[in-house]
Design an enzyme around this catalytic site. Structure first.
Site, short mmCIF file in Angstrom:
data_model
loop_
_atom_site.label_atom_id
_atom_site.label_comp_id
_atom_site.label_asym_id
_atom_site.label_seq_id
_atom_site.Cartn_x
_atom_site.Cartn_y
_atom_site.Cartn_z
N HIS A 1 -6.04 -6.99 13.27
CA HIS A 1 -4.82 -6.17 13.21
C HIS A 1 -4.43 -5.72 14.62
CE1 HIS A 1 -1.84 -3.83 11.12
NE2 HIS A 1 -2.38 -2.66 11.37
N ASP B 1 12.29 24.04 -0.59
CA ASP B 1 13.07 23.45 -1.68
C ASP B 1 14.49 23.09 -1.30
OD1 ASP B 1 10.95 24.55 -3.33
OD2 ASP B 1 12.01 26.46 -3.11
N TYR C 1 16.04 30.18 7.29
CA TYR C 1 15.00 31.03 7.85
C TYR C 1 15.07 31.14 9.37
CZ TYR C 1 12.54 30.96 3.36
OH TYR C 1 12.19 31.11 2.04
N ARG D 1 1.14 -10.47 7.52
CA ARG D 1 1.05 -9.31 6.61
C ARG D 1 2.24 -8.40 6.90
NH1 ARG D 1 -3.84 -9.33 9.16
NH2 ARG D 1 -3.26 -7.36 10.14
N ARG E 1 -10.39 0.21 14.97
CA ARG E 1 -10.23 0.88 13.68
C ARG E 1 -11.11 0.10 12.72
NH1 ARG E 1 -4.23 1.57 11.16
NH2 ARG E 1 -4.87 -0.33 10.11
N CYS F 1 13.65 24.22 4.48
CA CYS F 1 12.82 25.10 3.65
C CYS F 1 12.01 24.25 2.67
CB CYS F 1 13.70 26.07 2.88
SG CYS F 1 14.89 26.94 3.91
N LYS G 1 0.84 -1.22 0.00
CA LYS G 1 0.00 0.00 0.00
C LYS G 1 0.87 1.25 0.00
CE LYS G 1 -0.16 0.00 5.04
NZ LYS G 1 -0.93 -0.37 6.24
#
Ligand SMILES: *Cc1c(COP(=O)(O)O)cnc(C)c1O
Length: 392
Positions: A173, A326, A277, A229, A141, A324, A43
């Site tokens: 699970h 990028d 920054y 799994r 869940r 940052c 997944k």
């Protein structure tokens, strides 16, 4: 297999290198060690390693089943030619299921409504859907609440007797598979055994009963049952780092992902210069910094600023300042041998001393699952095979 994936290829900007041999090796090693059939979980784009490519390598390594969350993931695997057993477990009320049934995908039912929907799809297609029933044993869940389990099982048996579907599995699970000290797992095993008994008493004879994820499979032999799994361990990532008595070290699994980039720029800065920054790091002495062209848009965790390290010129060096969008900065100290264009390894196998995804997880106060599944953005993946000649 060679512990170091083939990354010494020409580098443009930044890339994610996936060693398919590592995935193959890990699956085959896990299967041998666990002595249990394996469902490799692919997944979330194969945990960031590529859905189709990871699935193919897992099958080559001996994966008996593949597991995915969504219908789209399952159908993408079929479209890519995978024909083996394949389970999907998060199918939406809005999603039609005919395509899944037609593609011979095992689907998971949580409710009687799910069962009716799968049976109707089978009827429309003239096929017998393969359905697995999920019981909630304590995670709260997905899955049927234990109080609703008898009802679900009873309807499944009626539909099965009518030939409207076939119940191929029963599963659940763990909530804390990676924590052997948590009594929740033993309790969940007990509740699961009761759920299986109820299903058998109702006349169901599923092919597979399964409960364990990677951590459960490695740490709790009693939870291996008919199938495990295995997700994160497939990719060479320890599901339970630092746990006493874990067999991880003896397994010899290899991380399949290496993230590397070229240095965009190298420059001296003065003592007192604030880096990136908000100047969250200030040079106490003159130093040399390098600019790495990846940032949080690539999935680099912002928390890793001033905490993570990267590998440049054969040693780990600290990331300085804020991450940052990028770019990030690395401190090269007084090393004058590093030039723009030099290779930076953000994380890899660790075999040459480079950081691992687990190191980045610790620096980012998260788990390695999140490190590998989030990486991407503008980076491309490149596939290599360290067991193949001529690929080094
Ligand atoms: C993701 C997932 C797994 C795999 O878990 P790992 O900890 O990565 O081994 C197994 N089962 C289910 C239901 C999952 O959602």
């Amino acid at each position: 297999m060679s512990p170091r994936p083939a990354t010494r290829a020409p580098l443009r900007r930044a890339e994610i290198v996936i060693d398919l041999a590592a995935i193959r090796h890990n699956v085959s090693r896990l299967r041998e060690y666990l002595r249990t059939p394996i469902m490799t979980v692919v997944k979330a784009d194969g945990y960031g390693h590529g859905l189709v490519e990871a699935a193919r390598a897992a099958r080559e390594g001996g994966a008996d089943w593949l597991g995915v969350a969504s219908a789209d993931e399952a159908l993408a695997l079929r479209a890519a030619g995978d024909q083996g057993r394949l389970l999907a477990w998060l199918i939406m009320p809005s999603e039609p299921v005919e395509d899944l049934v037609a593609a011979d995908i095992d689907v998971t039912a949580y409710t009687v409504t799910d069962l009716e929907k799968f049976a109707a799809a089978g009827d429309a297609l003239g096929r017998t859907p393969r359905v697995q029933l999920k019981v909630d044993t304590g995670l709260s869940r997905g899955g049927a609440a234990f109080a609703d389990w008898s009802n679900l099982v009873a309807l499944a048996r009626i539909l099965e007797a009518e030939g409207a579907l076939r119940v191929t599995g029963i599963w659940s699970h763990f909530a804390s598979g990676e924590d052997p000290a948590d009594p929740a797992s033993a309790l969940q095993e007990k509740v699961f055994a009761e759920a299986v008994t109820i299903a058998e008493q109702a006349g169901l004879r599923p092919e597979v009963r399964h409960l364990a994820n990677s951590a459960g499979a490695l740490l709790r032999p009693s939870a291996r049952l008919d199938l495990v799994r295995v997700g994160v361990a497939t990719y060479g990532i320890d599901p339970a780092p630092g746990v006493d008595g874990s067999p991880w070290a003896e397994l010899g699994l290899v991380p399949a992902m290496t993230v590397r980039a070229e240095l965009a720029l190298v420059k001296r800065i003065d003592a007192g210069a604030g880096v990136s920054y908000n100047h969250t790091w200030v040079a106490e002495e003159p130093t040399t910094v390098g600019l790495i062209p990846v940032g949080y848009a690539e999935g680099i965790q912002r928390r890793a600023g001033n905490r993570a390290s990267v590998w440049v010129g054969g040693v780990q060096r600290p990331v300085r300042g804020t991450v940052c969008m990028d770019q990030i900065m690395v401190d090269l100290g007084d090393d004058t041998s590093i030039e723009p264009g030099a290779e930076v390894v953000l994380w890899g196998t660790g075999a040459d001393g480079e950081p691992t995804a687990q190191d980045w997880a610790e620096a980012s106060e998260t788990i390695a699952y999140e490190i590998v599944t989030r990486i991407g953005g503008r980076m491309k993946r490149r596939y290599v095979d360290s067991e193949q000649e001529g690929d080094q």
